[in-house]
Scaffold this motif. Structure first.
Motif, short mmCIF file in Angstrom:
data_model
loop_
_atom_site.label_atom_id
_atom_site.label_comp_id
_atom_site.label_asym_id
_atom_site.label_seq_id
_atom_site.Cartn_x
_atom_site.Cartn_y
_atom_site.Cartn_z
N GLN A 1 0.81 -1.14 -0.04
CA GLN A 1 -0.06 0.01 0.07
C GLN A 1 0.94 1.36 -0.07
O GLN A 1 0.27 2.41 -0.60
CB GLN A 1 -0.97 -0.08 1.33
N PHE A 2 1.94 1.12 0.58
CA PHE A 2 2.82 2.42 0.76
C PHE A 2 3.55 3.12 -0.59
O PHE A 2 4.06 2.13 -1.27
CB PHE A 2 3.95 2.15 1.80
N VAL A 3 3.10 4.23 -0.47
CA VAL A 3 3.74 4.60 -1.84
C VAL A 3 4.94 5.75 -1.86
O VAL A 3 5.10 6.17 -0.84
CB VAL A 3 2.58 5.87 -2.60
N VAL A 4 5.78 5.27 -2.82
CA VAL A 4 7.30 5.96 -2.73
C VAL A 4 7.25 6.92 -3.91
O VAL A 4 7.04 6.39 -5.25
CB VAL A 4 8.47 5.06 -2.86
N LEU A 5 7.27 8.05 -4.00
CA LEU A 5 7.38 9.06 -4.97
C LEU A 5 9.02 9.56 -5.24
O LEU A 5 9.47 10.15 -4.16
CB LEU A 5 6.65 10.46 -4.80
N VAL A 6 9.72 9.08 -6.37
CA VAL A 6 11.05 9.64 -6.24
C VAL A 6 11.10 10.68 -7.25
O VAL A 6 10.84 10.58 -8.26
CB VAL A 6 11.86 8.33 -6.68
N GLY A 7 11.22 12.01 -7.08
CA GLY A 7 11.13 13.30 -7.95
C GLY A 7 12.29 14.07 -8.10
O GLY A 7 12.99 14.42 -7.25
N LYS A 8 12.26 14.18 -9.43
CA LYS A 8 13.56 15.30 -9.85
C LYS A 8 12.83 16.78 -9.58
O LYS A 8 13.39 17.60 -9.36
CB LYS A 8 13.85 15.20 -11.31
N SER A 9 11.45 16.79 -9.77
CA SER A 9 10.60 17.93 -9.71
C SER A 9 9.38 17.56 -9.39
O SER A 9 8.93 16.47 -9.62
CB SER A 9 10.87 18.79 -10.85
N PRO A 10 8.52 18.65 -8.97
CA PRO A 10 6.75 18.18 -8.58
C PRO A 10 6.16 17.83 -10.03
O PRO A 10 5.11 17.18 -9.90
CB PRO A 10 6.38 19.61 -8.12
N VAL A 11 6.94 17.88 -11.06
CA VAL A 11 6.30 17.36 -12.34
C VAL A 11 7.00 16.16 -13.10
O VAL A 11 6.61 15.81 -14.19
CB VAL A 11 5.85 18.41 -13.19
N ASP A 12 8.07 15.93 -12.37
CA ASP A 12 8.91 14.84 -13.00
C ASP A 12 9.41 13.72 -11.88
O ASP A 12 10.44 13.88 -11.18
CB ASP A 12 10.24 15.35 -13.88
N TYR A 13 8.57 12.79 -11.85
CA TYR A 13 8.56 11.83 -10.77
C TYR A 13 8.39 10.65 -11.21
O TYR A 13 7.50 10.27 -12.03
CB TYR A 13 7.87 12.41 -9.58
N LYS A 14 8.60 9.48 -10.45
CA LYS A 14 8.42 8.17 -10.56
C LYS A 14 7.67 7.44 -9.31
O LYS A 14 7.97 8.09 -8.22
CB LYS A 14 9.59 7.48 -10.90
N GLU A 15 6.61 6.94 -9.51
CA GLU A 15 5.91 6.34 -8.42
C GLU A 15 5.86 4.99 -8.33
O GLU A 15 5.58 4.17 -9.37
CB GLU A 15 4.51 6.99 -8.61
N MET A 16 6.07 4.41 -7.07
CA MET A 16 6.21 2.93 -6.96
C MET A 16 5.59 2.36 -5.42
O MET A 16 5.77 3.39 -4.60
CB MET A 16 7.42 2.12 -7.18
N THR A 17 5.12 1.20 -5.27
CA THR A 17 5.12 0.87 -3.93
C THR A 17 6.39 0.40 -3.12
O THR A 17 7.15 0.15 -3.83
CB THR A 17 4.00 -0.28 -4.13
N LEU A 18 6.22 0.40 -1.89
CA LEU A 18 7.59 -0.11 -1.21
C LEU A 18 7.75 -1.69 -1.48
O LEU A 18 8.82 -2.03 -1.61
CB LEU A 18 7.18 -0.15 0.18
N ALA A 19 6.62 -2.40 -1.95
CA ALA A 19 6.87 -3.66 -1.96
C ALA A 19 7.62 -3.97 -3.43
O ALA A 19 8.42 -4.76 -3.49
CB ALA A 19 5.38 -4.47 -2.52
N ALA A 20 7.49 -3.05 -4.29
CA ALA A 20 8.38 -3.09 -5.60
C ALA A 20 9.72 -2.79 -5.47
O ALA A 20 10.73 -3.40 -6.18
CB ALA A 20 7.87 -2.08 -6.64
N LEU A 21 9.91 -1.95 -4.40
CA LEU A 21 11.41 -1.44 -3.97
C LEU A 21 12.03 -2.73 -3.06
O LEU A 21 13.28 -2.69 -2.99
CB LEU A 21 11.48 -0.18 -3.30
N LEU A 22 11.27 -3.27 -2.25
CA LEU A 22 11.78 -4.23 -1.30
C LEU A 22 10.92 -5.65 -1.39
O LEU A 22 10.14 -5.73 -0.61
CB LEU A 22 11.58 -3.61 0.11
#
Ligand code: THU
Length: 145
Positions: free
Chosen positions: A113-134
């Motif tokens: 459920q937990f969302v991780v937003l990795v952003g270069k800027s507020p309009v340029d970001y990647k979104e994934m769940t923690l499950a995808a990262l771990l």
């Protein structure tokens, strides 16, 4: 406002808060400045930056700064984290959370459920769940909690 716009705006807002936190980064050794903003289920946001040290191993990542601030003030329920980073002499990076920070987040959230937003800027970001990262993570449930 449409559902899609509302969704975008909380994500944009969280990334903006992470960028502001990044401005406080203390990174004289690596020159890699990171800011994070952790959204609690009740809507509160805790921010953090990386804090380095002349004794290198004493450094703390931005994400853990935010988690430890939140937990130490009684928050344990989290929805999402935004992370922003890059060298202070260069362009913004997609600054994915390190392995230790992924594990620290795992302690308190449902990875699916937990969302991780990795952003270069507020309009340029990647979104994934923690499950995808771990994936296949070890958590409190393994120890009966
Ligand atoms: N860093 C973070 O703040 N978060 C991460 O997830 C990865 C790395 C910091 C630690 C150190 O101050 C600098 O980035 C270079 O590793």
């Amino acid at each position: 406002m449409s559902d899609q716009k509302r969704q975008q705006s909380w994500k944009t807002d969280l990334i903006e808060q992470a960028l502001k936190a990044r401005s406080f980064s203390y990174a004289p050794y690596s020159g890699y400045r990171v800011g994070a903003a952790l959204l609690c289920k009740d809507g509160t946001v805790y921010t953090g930056c990386n804090v380095e040290n002349a004794s290198y191993g004493a450094a703390n990542c931005a994400e853990r700064t935010a988690v430890f601030k939140a937990v130490s003030e009684g928050r344990r329920e989290f929805t999402a984290i935004a992370v922003t980073g890059g060298r202070d002499d260069g362009e913004m990076d997609f600054a994915y959370p390190c392995g230790i920070c992924r594990q620290v987040l795992r302690e308190f959230v449902d990875p699916e459920q937990f969302v991780v937003l990795v952003g270069k800027s507020p309009v340029d970001y990647k979104e994934m769940t923690l499950a995808a990262l771990l994936p296949a993570s070890f958590g409190p449930n393994n120890l009966g909690l």
